[in-house]
Scaffold this motif. Sequence first.
Motif, PDB file in Angstrom:
ATOM      1  N   HIS A   1       0.881  -1.193   0.007  1.00 10.30           N
ATOM      2  CA  HIS A   1       0.003   0.040  -0.045  1.00 10.30           C
ATOM      3  C   HIS A   1       0.821   1.294   0.004  1.00 10.30           C
ATOM      4  O   HIS A   1       0.607   2.143  -0.701  1.00 10.30           O
ATOM      5  CB  HIS A   1      -0.956   0.063   1.174  1.00 10.30           C
ATOM      6  CG  HIS A   1      -1.684   1.126   0.942  1.00 10.30           C
ATOM      7  ND1 HIS A   1      -1.783   2.297   1.755  1.00 10.30           N
ATOM      8  CD2 HIS A   1      -3.181   1.226   0.693  1.00 10.30           C
ATOM      9  CE1 HIS A   1      -2.479   3.087   1.492  1.00 10.30           C
ATOM     10  NE2 HIS A   1      -3.716   2.597   0.987  1.00 10.30           N
TER      11      HIS A   1
ATOM     12  N   ILE B   1       0.367   4.672   9.681  1.00  8.76           N
ATOM     13  CA  ILE B   1      -0.642   5.456   8.873  1.00  8.76           C
ATOM     14  C   ILE B   1      -0.840   7.006   9.376  1.00  8.76           C
ATOM     15  O   ILE B   1      -0.748   7.731   8.620  1.00  8.76           O
ATOM     16  CB  ILE B   1      -1.802   4.785   9.329  1.00  8.76           C
ATOM     17  CG1 ILE B   1      -2.259   3.453   8.879  1.00  8.76           C
ATOM     18  CG2 ILE B   1      -3.267   5.710   9.009  1.00  8.76           C
ATOM     19  CD1 ILE B   1      -3.155   2.535   9.326  1.00  8.76           C
TER      20      ILE B   1
ATOM     21  N   ASN C   1      -0.081  10.034   6.639  1.00  7.66           N
ATOM     22  CA  ASN C   1      -1.464  10.839   6.274  1.00  7.66           C
ATOM     23  C   ASN C   1      -1.482  12.221   7.258  1.00  7.66           C
ATOM     24  O   ASN C   1      -2.385  13.051   6.853  1.00  7.66           O
ATOM     25  CB  ASN C   1      -2.507   9.942   6.708  1.00  7.66           C
ATOM     26  CG  ASN C   1      -2.823   8.827   5.695  1.00  7.66           C
ATOM     27  OD1 ASN C   1      -3.199   9.071   4.634  1.00  7.66           O
ATOM     28  ND2 ASN C   1      -2.239   7.722   6.008  1.00  7.66           N
TER      29      ASN C   1
ATOM     30  N   ASP D   1      -7.371  -1.122   2.556  1.00 10.10           N
ATOM     31  CA  ASP D   1      -7.844   0.373   2.701  1.00 10.10           C
ATOM     32  C   ASP D   1      -8.769   0.617   3.459  1.00 10.10           C
ATOM     33  O   ASP D   1      -8.764   1.845   3.960  1.00 10.10           O
ATOM     34  CB  ASP D   1      -8.313   0.636   1.162  1.00 10.10           C
ATOM     35  CG  ASP D   1      -7.447   0.647   0.302  1.00 10.10           C
ATOM     36  OD1 ASP D   1      -6.053   0.875   0.506  1.00 10.10           O
ATOM     37  OD2 ASP D   1      -7.514   0.409  -1.075  1.00 10.10           O
ATOM     38  N   LYS D   2      -9.927  -0.236   3.886  1.00  9.05           N
ATOM     39  CA  LYS D   2     -10.887  -0.007   4.829  1.00  9.05           C
ATOM     40  C   LYS D   2     -10.180   0.082   6.100  1.00  9.05           C
ATOM     41  O   LYS D   2     -10.606   1.209   7.124  1.00  9.05           O
ATOM     42  CB  LYS D   2     -11.760  -1.370   5.144  1.00  9.05           C
ATOM     43  CG  LYS D   2     -12.724  -1.338   3.869  1.00  9.05           C
ATOM     44  CD  LYS D   2     -13.606  -2.545   3.689  1.00  9.05           C
ATOM     45  CE  LYS D   2     -14.602  -2.859   2.705  1.00  9.05           C
ATOM     46  NZ  LYS D   2     -15.182  -4.158   2.734  1.00  9.05           N
TER      47      LYS D   2
ATOM     48  N   ILE E   1      -7.171   1.210   6.955  1.00 10.46           N
ATOM     49  CA  ILE E   1      -6.187   2.518   6.821  1.00 10.46           C
ATOM     50  C   ILE E   1      -7.245   3.672   7.014  1.00 10.46           C
ATOM     51  O   ILE E   1      -6.906   4.659   7.736  1.00 10.46           O
ATOM     52  CB  ILE E   1      -5.495   2.448   5.431  1.00 10.46           C
ATOM     53  CG1 ILE E   1      -4.242   1.506   5.673  1.00 10.46           C
ATOM     54  CG2 ILE E   1      -5.002   3.908   5.368  1.00 10.46           C
ATOM     55  CD1 ILE E   1      -3.589   1.399   4.306  1.00 10.46           C
ATOM     56  N   LYS E   2      -8.405   3.580   6.305  1.00  8.07           N
ATOM     57  CA  LYS E   2      -9.272   4.744   6.475  1.00  8.07           C
ATOM     58  C   LYS E   2      -9.800   4.754   7.714  1.00  8.07           C
ATOM     59  O   LYS E   2     -10.131   5.953   8.343  1.00  8.07           O
ATOM     60  CB  LYS E   2     -10.499   4.691   5.203  1.00  8.07           C
ATOM     61  CG  LYS E   2     -10.133   4.802   3.862  1.00  8.07           C
ATOM     62  CD  LYS E   2     -11.058   4.767   2.887  1.00  8.07           C
ATOM     63  CE  LYS E   2     -10.452   4.722   1.324  1.00  8.07           C
ATOM     64  NZ  LYS E   2     -11.551   4.331   0.544  1.00  8.07           N
ATOM     65  N   TYR E   3     -10.431   3.649   8.393  1.00  9.36           N
ATOM     66  CA  TYR E   3     -10.907   3.754   9.701  1.00  9.36           C
ATOM     67  C   TYR E   3      -9.751   4.316  10.614  1.00  9.36           C
ATOM     68  O   TYR E   3     -10.182   5.208  11.471  1.00  9.36           O
ATOM     69  CB  TYR E   3     -11.139   2.219  10.048  1.00  9.36           C
ATOM     70  CG  TYR E   3     -11.712   2.008  11.229  1.00  9.36           C
ATOM     71  CD1 TYR E   3     -13.376   2.265  11.377  1.00  9.36           C
ATOM     72  CD2 TYR E   3     -11.195   1.820  12.680  1.00  9.36           C
ATOM     73  CE1 TYR E   3     -14.114   2.207  12.710  1.00  9.36           C
ATOM     74  CE2 TYR E   3     -11.907   1.763  13.682  1.00  9.36           C
ATOM     75  CZ  TYR E   3     -13.392   1.979  13.820  1.00  9.36           C
ATOM     76  OH  TYR E   3     -14.051   1.832  14.941  1.00  9.36           O
TER      77      TYR E   3
ATOM     78  N   THR F   1      -7.345   6.174   9.977  1.00 13.03           N
ATOM     79  CA  THR F   1      -6.954   7.811   9.746  1.00 13.03           C
ATOM     80  C   THR F   1      -8.224   8.526  10.417  1.00 13.03           C
ATOM     81  O   THR F   1      -7.925   9.524  10.953  1.00 13.03           O
ATOM     82  CB  THR F   1      -6.890   7.766   8.383  1.00 13.03           C
ATOM     83  OG1 THR F   1      -6.001   7.180   7.755  1.00 13.03           O
ATOM     84  CG2 THR F   1      -6.851   9.213   7.694  1.00 13.03           C
ATOM     85  N   THR F   2      -9.305   8.327  10.234  1.00 12.09           N
ATOM     86  CA  THR F   2     -10.419   8.813  10.992  1.00 12.09           C
ATOM     87  C   THR F   2     -10.268   8.906  12.550  1.00 12.09           C
ATOM     88  O   THR F   2     -10.663  10.081  13.068  1.00 12.09           O
ATOM     89  CB  THR F   2     -11.901   8.073  10.366  1.00 12.09           C
ATOM     90  OG1 THR F   2     -11.901   8.206   9.192  1.00 12.09           O
ATOM     91  CG2 THR F   2     -13.081   8.845  11.167  1.00 12.09           C
TER      92      THR F   2
ATOM     93  N   TYR G   1      -7.607  11.144  13.128  1.00 13.47           N
ATOM     94  CA  TYR G   1      -8.190  12.851  12.946  1.00 13.47           C
ATOM     95  C   TYR G   1      -8.872  13.259  14.125  1.00 13.47           C
ATOM     96  O   TYR G   1      -9.036  14.297  14.631  1.00 13.47           O
ATOM     97  CB  TYR G   1      -8.685  12.850  11.594  1.00 13.47           C
ATOM     98  CG  TYR G   1      -9.371  14.122  11.178  1.00 13.47           C
ATOM     99  CD1 TYR G   1      -8.557  15.153  10.579  1.00 13.47           C
ATOM    100  CD2 TYR G   1     -10.626  14.319  11.664  1.00 13.47           C
ATOM    101  CE1 TYR G   1      -9.137  16.183  10.385  1.00 13.47           C
ATOM    102  CE2 TYR G   1     -11.355  15.660  11.217  1.00 13.47           C
ATOM    103  CZ  TYR G   1     -10.542  16.580  10.601  1.00 13.47           C
ATOM    104  OH  TYR G   1     -11.037  17.722  10.204  1.00 13.47           O
TER     105      TYR G   1
END
Length: 198
Positions: free
Chosen positions: A22, A132, A136, A182-183, A185-187, A189-190, A193
């Motif tokens: 990735h 991550i 990001n 990807d799911k 990483i997005k989780y 990252t949120t 954040y």
Amino acid sequence: MSLADKIAQIKIESLELQMVNHYSNVCDRKKVNNNHVVNMSGTKRVKYNDGFYMYTIEQQNASHGVLIFKETLPNNKVKLSLFDPNGKRNINSGYKLHFNEIENVISYELSPSKVWNDYFGHCGLWCLVFIILYNNFDQDNRNLFDIKIAGVQNYDFRKAFIDDIYGFIIKSRSFDTLTETDKFIKYVTTKIYNIINS
């Protein structure tokens, strides 16, 4: 270790392998013995790309996960920066990882100011979180995350954060595809954040 924990550990190992696919700056995953000497200067035949190397240090009854970030400096010296989720004060506590300090510039700047990893078995997960975070968020936001997550005063906050991510792993599939990765990483990252902006 419970069956659920064993399954989660297998999924974490799958995520480690997928991180190499990735992120262009995640190079390899290595298992080494205690007292291993790290030297990434390379030779004509053996080359080490700049970026993250995920290390699992095997001990008799346990293991510990850390990251090493390799960077070639303008003077062609090799800088090796260690990320240990147990914090700067606990580097080489309970394990021994040695560096060739003649050939390499050694740094501990990536390791958190204080402990992140409170639980046996979560060191590898914290390493994934850091990869991550690094990829990001800029340095100011990485510093802010450390302030909000590290230390005794943030224990409950930190526990809720890592337990939530661990729960996501348990409920998810095997992470043997980039789509599933990807799911994740997005989780994460949120979640990062939300902490930075809380």
